[in-house]
Design an enzyme around this catalytic site. Sequence first.
Site, PDB file in Angstrom:
ATOM      1  CG  ASP A  14     -59.649 -41.856-100.887  1.00  0.00           C
ATOM      2  OD1 ASP A  14     -59.460 -40.921-100.090  1.00  0.00           O
ATOM      3  OD2 ASP A  14     -58.734 -42.531-101.402  1.00  0.00           O
TER       4      ASP A  14
ATOM      5  CG  ASN B   7     -52.363 -35.870-101.445  1.00  0.00           C
ATOM      6  OD1 ASN B   7     -52.650 -34.800-100.955  1.00  0.00           O
ATOM      7  ND2 ASN B   7     -51.966 -36.905-100.714  1.00  0.00           N
TER       8      ASN B   7
ATOM      9  CG  LEU C 122     -55.949 -40.370-109.649  1.00  0.00           C
ATOM     10  CD1 LEU C 122     -55.716 -41.848-109.933  1.00  0.00           C
ATOM     11  CD2 LEU C 122     -56.516 -39.675-110.887  1.00  0.00           C
ATOM     12  CB  ILE C 123     -61.852 -38.245-107.041  1.00  0.00           C
ATOM     13  CG1 ILE C 123     -61.470 -36.809-106.668  1.00  0.00           C
ATOM     14  CG2 ILE C 123     -63.136 -38.657-106.337  1.00  0.00           C
ATOM     15  CD1 ILE C 123     -62.494 -35.768-107.092  1.00  0.00           C
TER      16      ILE C 123
ATOM     17  N   GLY D 213     -55.154 -37.825 -90.154  1.00  0.00           N
ATOM     18  CA  GLY D 213     -55.787 -37.811 -91.467  1.00  0.00           C
ATOM     19  C   GLY D 213     -56.952 -38.782 -91.554  1.00  0.00           C
TER      20      GLY D 213
ATOM     21  CG  ASP E 165     -55.257 -40.560 -95.358  1.00  0.00           C
ATOM     22  OD1 ASP E 165     -55.349 -39.892 -94.311  1.00  0.00           O
ATOM     23  OD2 ASP E 165     -54.218 -40.595 -96.040  1.00  0.00           O
TER      24      ASP E 165
ATOM     25  CG  ASP F 147     -52.167 -45.714 -98.088  1.00  0.00           C
ATOM     26  OD1 ASP F 147     -51.883 -46.072 -99.250  1.00  0.00           O
ATOM     27  OD2 ASP F 147     -53.073 -44.909 -97.843  1.00  0.00           O
TER      28      ASP F 147
ATOM     29  CB  THR G  89     -27.015 -40.125-113.365  1.00  0.00           C
ATOM     30  OG1 THR G  89     -25.661 -39.673-113.377  1.00  0.00           O
ATOM     31  CG2 THR G  89     -27.842 -39.174-112.509  1.00  0.00           C
TER      32      THR G  89
END
Length: 242
Positions: free
Chosen positions: A6, A9, A11-12, A94, A96, A117, A172
Amino acid sequence: MNLVIDIGNTLIKYAVFENRRIIYNHSFESGLFLSKIKELFEKYPRINNAILSSVGKLDRKERDVVALFCKVHVLTSESKVPFKNSYATPNTLGVDRLALATAAFYQNPRGNTLVIDAGTCITYDMVNNAGEYVGGAISPGVRMRYNAMHNQTAGLPLLGPSDLLDFIGNSTESCMHSGVINGVTQEVDGVIRQYQSRFQDLTVILTGGDSHFFAKRLKNTIFANSKFLLEGLNCLLEYNTN
Protein backbone atom coordinates in the site's frame (compact mmCIF):
# COMPACT_ATOMS: atom_id res chain seq x y z
CA MET A 1 2.26 -16.59 0.14
CA ASN A 2 0.89 -13.22 -0.95
CA LEU A 3 2.48 -9.78 -0.71
CA VAL A 4 0.34 -6.64 -0.48
CA ILE A 5 1.88 -3.19 -0.85
CA ASP A 6 0.00 0.00 0.00
CA ILE A 7 1.72 3.15 -1.25
CA GLY A 8 0.12 5.95 0.74
CA ASN A 9 0.54 9.71 0.99
CA THR A 10 3.26 9.51 3.64
CA LEU A 11 4.41 5.90 4.03
CA ILE A 12 4.63 2.63 2.12
CA LYS A 13 3.09 -0.26 4.04
CA TYR A 14 3.39 -3.91 3.15
CA ALA A 15 2.31 -7.24 4.56
CA VAL A 16 2.96 -10.90 3.84
CA PHE A 17 -0.07 -13.19 3.98
CA GLU A 18 -0.13 -16.94 4.35
CA ASN A 19 -3.53 -18.67 4.33
CA ARG A 20 -5.22 -15.24 4.60
CA ARG A 21 -3.33 -14.44 7.79
CA ILE A 22 -0.73 -11.69 8.18
CA ILE A 23 2.59 -13.21 9.16
CA TYR A 24 4.68 -10.06 8.69
CA ASN A 25 4.00 -6.36 8.12
CA HIS A 26 6.12 -3.23 8.09
CA SER A 27 6.16 0.38 6.83
CA PHE A 28 8.90 2.59 5.43
CA GLU A 29 9.56 5.78 3.47
CA SER A 30 9.47 5.68 -0.32
CA GLY A 31 13.21 6.18 -0.83
CA LEU A 32 13.88 2.75 0.70
CA PHE A 33 11.62 0.80 -1.67
CA LEU A 34 14.29 -1.17 -3.56
CA SER A 35 16.30 -2.23 -0.51
CA LYS A 36 13.23 -3.12 1.57
CA ILE A 37 11.66 -5.24 -1.18
CA LYS A 38 14.92 -7.08 -1.76
CA GLU A 39 15.24 -7.80 1.97
CA LEU A 40 11.64 -8.99 2.10
CA PHE A 41 12.02 -11.55 -0.69
CA GLU A 42 15.24 -12.84 0.87
CA LYS A 43 13.26 -13.50 4.03
CA TYR A 44 10.12 -14.83 2.29
CA PRO A 45 11.21 -16.42 -1.01
CA ARG A 46 7.92 -18.37 -1.31
CA ILE A 47 5.90 -15.23 -2.14
CA ASN A 48 4.43 -15.87 -5.59
CA ASN A 49 1.77 -13.14 -5.99
CA ALA A 50 1.74 -9.44 -5.10
CA ILE A 51 -0.70 -6.55 -5.35
CA LEU A 52 0.36 -2.92 -5.61
CA SER A 53 -2.00 -0.16 -4.49
CA SER A 54 -1.11 3.52 -4.74
CA VAL A 55 -3.24 6.55 -3.84
CA GLY A 56 -1.12 8.61 -6.23
CA LYS A 57 0.50 7.89 -9.57
CA LEU A 58 2.35 4.57 -9.39
CA ASP A 59 6.00 4.76 -10.41
CA ARG A 60 6.64 2.10 -13.07
CA LYS A 61 9.98 1.21 -11.50
CA GLU A 62 8.24 0.18 -8.27
CA ARG A 63 6.08 -2.30 -10.18
CA ASP A 64 9.12 -3.54 -12.13
CA VAL A 65 11.13 -4.12 -8.95
CA VAL A 66 8.43 -6.34 -7.45
CA ALA A 67 7.91 -8.10 -10.80
CA LEU A 68 11.52 -9.32 -10.63
CA PHE A 69 10.49 -11.61 -7.79
CA CYS A 70 6.84 -12.59 -8.40
CA LYS A 71 3.65 -11.98 -10.39
CA VAL A 72 2.22 -8.49 -9.79
CA HIS A 73 -1.33 -7.17 -9.98
CA VAL A 74 -1.58 -3.37 -9.98
CA LEU A 75 -4.86 -2.34 -8.39
CA THR A 76 -6.88 0.07 -10.56
CA SER A 77 -10.50 1.01 -11.10
CA GLU A 78 -10.54 -1.72 -13.77
CA SER A 79 -9.70 -4.49 -11.27
CA LYS A 80 -12.44 -6.99 -10.46
CA VAL A 81 -14.27 -6.44 -7.17
CA PRO A 82 -16.56 -8.89 -5.32
CA PHE A 83 -19.27 -6.33 -4.55
CA LYS A 84 -21.66 -4.28 -6.69
CA ASN A 85 -20.09 -0.86 -7.19
CA SER A 86 -22.80 1.83 -7.35
CA TYR A 87 -20.37 4.77 -7.21
CA ALA A 88 -21.44 7.28 -9.87
CA THR A 89 -17.83 7.79 -11.04
CA PRO A 90 -16.11 4.42 -10.40
CA ASN A 91 -13.01 5.47 -12.35
CA THR A 92 -12.36 8.20 -9.74
CA LEU A 93 -12.83 5.99 -6.69
CA GLY A 94 -9.53 5.67 -4.82
CA VAL A 95 -7.99 2.21 -4.79
CA ASP A 96 -7.62 2.46 -1.02
CA ARG A 97 -11.38 2.83 -0.73
CA LEU A 98 -11.87 -0.15 -3.07
CA ALA A 99 -9.74 -2.23 -0.70
CA LEU A 100 -11.65 -1.07 2.37
CA ALA A 101 -14.99 -1.84 0.74
CA THR A 102 -13.71 -5.29 -0.19
CA ALA A 103 -12.61 -6.00 3.37
CA ALA A 104 -16.03 -4.87 4.61
CA PHE A 105 -17.79 -7.12 2.09
CA TYR A 106 -15.83 -10.22 3.11
CA GLN A 107 -15.98 -9.57 6.85
CA ASN A 108 -19.71 -8.81 6.94
CA PRO A 109 -21.17 -10.12 3.65
CA ARG A 110 -24.83 -9.98 4.71
CA GLY A 111 -24.67 -6.92 6.91
CA ASN A 112 -24.46 -3.13 6.73
CA THR A 113 -20.88 -1.95 7.22
CA LEU A 114 -19.42 1.54 7.48
CA VAL A 115 -15.62 1.78 7.23
CA ILE A 116 -13.94 4.91 8.59
CA ASP A 117 -10.30 5.35 7.60
CA ALA A 118 -8.59 8.00 9.74
CA GLY A 119 -5.49 8.82 7.72
CA THR A 120 -4.24 11.80 5.72
CA CYS A 121 -7.90 12.26 4.86
CA ILE A 122 -10.78 10.74 6.79
CA THR A 123 -12.83 8.60 4.44
CA TYR A 124 -16.23 7.04 5.04
CA ASP A 125 -17.21 4.04 2.91
CA MET A 126 -20.52 2.18 3.09
CA VAL A 127 -21.30 -1.36 1.95
CA ASN A 128 -24.93 -2.37 2.52
CA ASN A 129 -26.47 -5.74 3.34
CA ALA A 130 -27.14 -6.38 -0.35
CA GLY A 131 -23.39 -6.41 -1.05
CA GLU A 132 -23.51 -2.99 -2.69
CA TYR A 133 -20.96 -0.22 -2.29
CA VAL A 134 -23.04 2.96 -2.11
CA GLY A 135 -20.38 5.63 -1.48
CA GLY A 136 -19.48 7.73 1.53
CA ALA A 137 -17.52 10.90 2.24
CA ILE A 138 -14.03 12.42 2.32
CA SER A 139 -12.97 14.86 5.03
CA PRO A 140 -9.65 16.51 6.03
CA GLY A 141 -7.55 14.37 8.36
CA VAL A 142 -6.10 15.39 11.71
CA ARG A 143 -2.69 16.59 10.52
CA MET A 144 -4.23 18.26 7.49
CA ARG A 145 -6.35 20.37 9.84
CA TYR A 146 -3.37 21.34 11.99
CA ASN A 147 -1.35 22.19 8.86
CA ALA A 148 -4.19 24.27 7.40
CA MET A 149 -4.50 26.40 10.54
CA HIS A 150 -0.75 27.04 10.57
CA ASN A 151 -0.30 27.61 6.82
CA GLN A 152 -3.38 29.73 6.22
CA THR A 153 -3.07 32.10 9.16
CA ALA A 154 -0.38 34.55 10.23
CA GLY A 155 0.00 33.65 13.88
CA LEU A 156 -1.12 30.09 14.65
CA PRO A 157 1.67 27.59 15.43
CA LEU A 158 2.17 24.20 13.77
CA LEU A 159 0.96 21.53 16.19
CA GLY A 160 0.38 17.77 16.16
CA PRO A 161 -2.20 15.51 17.84
CA SER A 162 -2.37 15.78 21.62
CA ASP A 163 -4.60 14.54 24.43
CA LEU A 164 -7.28 16.94 25.59
CA LEU A 165 -7.62 17.91 29.25
CA ASP A 166 -10.91 19.66 28.50
CA PHE A 167 -12.89 20.42 25.36
CA ILE A 168 -12.79 24.09 26.42
CA GLY A 169 -9.32 25.39 25.61
CA ASN A 170 -7.77 28.12 27.76
CA SER A 171 -4.78 28.96 25.56
CA THR A 172 -4.20 29.26 21.83
CA GLU A 173 -2.60 25.81 21.64
CA SER A 174 -5.26 24.07 23.75
CA CYS A 175 -7.97 25.79 21.70
CA MET A 176 -6.38 24.48 18.51
CA HIS A 177 -6.15 20.97 19.96
CA SER A 178 -9.80 21.14 20.97
CA GLY A 179 -10.80 22.41 17.55
CA VAL A 180 -9.07 19.50 15.82
CA ILE A 181 -9.36 16.56 18.21
CA ASN A 182 -12.76 17.36 19.67
CA GLY A 183 -13.95 18.54 16.27
CA VAL A 184 -12.97 15.32 14.50
CA THR A 185 -14.39 13.18 17.31
CA GLN A 186 -17.73 14.98 17.18
CA GLU A 187 -17.73 14.77 13.37
CA VAL A 188 -17.12 11.03 13.32
CA ASP A 189 -19.71 10.33 16.03
CA GLY A 190 -22.22 12.50 14.18
CA VAL A 191 -21.61 10.78 10.85
CA ILE A 192 -22.01 7.35 12.48
CA ARG A 193 -25.38 8.43 13.90
CA GLN A 194 -26.49 9.56 10.43
CA TYR A 195 -25.65 6.17 8.96
CA GLN A 196 -27.29 4.36 11.87
CA SER A 197 -30.52 6.23 11.18
CA ARG A 198 -30.58 4.86 7.62
CA PHE A 199 -28.98 1.41 7.93
CA GLN A 200 -30.16 -1.11 10.51
CA ASP A 201 -27.70 -3.14 12.63
CA LEU A 202 -24.77 -1.11 11.35
CA THR A 203 -21.26 -2.44 11.92
CA VAL A 204 -18.63 0.32 12.12
CA ILE A 205 -14.96 -0.40 11.40
CA LEU A 206 -12.34 2.22 12.32
CA THR A 207 -8.95 1.93 10.65
CA GLY A 208 -6.03 4.09 9.48
CA GLY A 209 -3.00 5.67 11.11
CA ASP A 210 -5.00 7.74 13.61
CA SER A 211 -7.55 5.03 14.45
CA HIS A 212 -5.93 4.22 17.81
CA PHE A 213 -6.15 7.90 18.74
CA PHE A 214 -9.90 8.11 18.25
CA ALA A 215 -11.08 4.61 19.15
CA LYS A 216 -11.20 5.41 22.87
CA ARG A 217 -12.85 8.81 22.32
CA LEU A 218 -15.84 7.82 20.20
CA LYS A 219 -19.18 7.34 21.91
CA ASN A 220 -20.47 4.89 19.32
CA THR A 221 -19.59 1.19 19.38
CA ILE A 222 -16.89 0.50 16.81
CA PHE A 223 -14.37 -2.19 15.89
CA ALA A 224 -10.83 -0.85 15.50
CA ASN A 225 -8.66 -2.72 12.99
CA SER A 226 -5.48 -1.00 11.84
CA LYS A 227 -4.79 -3.75 9.24
CA PHE A 228 -8.20 -3.58 7.55
CA LEU A 229 -6.93 -2.06 4.29
CA LEU A 230 -4.14 -4.63 4.01
CA GLU A 231 -6.68 -7.41 4.53
CA GLY A 232 -8.85 -5.95 1.79
CA LEU A 233 -5.90 -5.80 -0.59
CA ASN A 234 -5.15 -9.46 0.03
CA CYS A 235 -8.78 -10.36 -0.71
CA LEU A 236 -8.59 -8.36 -3.96
CA LEU A 237 -5.35 -10.06 -4.93
CA GLU A 238 -6.91 -13.48 -4.51
CA TYR A 239 -10.10 -12.38 -6.29
CA ASN A 240 -8.12 -11.13 -9.30
CA THR A 241 -5.70 -14.05 -9.56
CA ASN A 242 -7.95 -17.07 -8.93
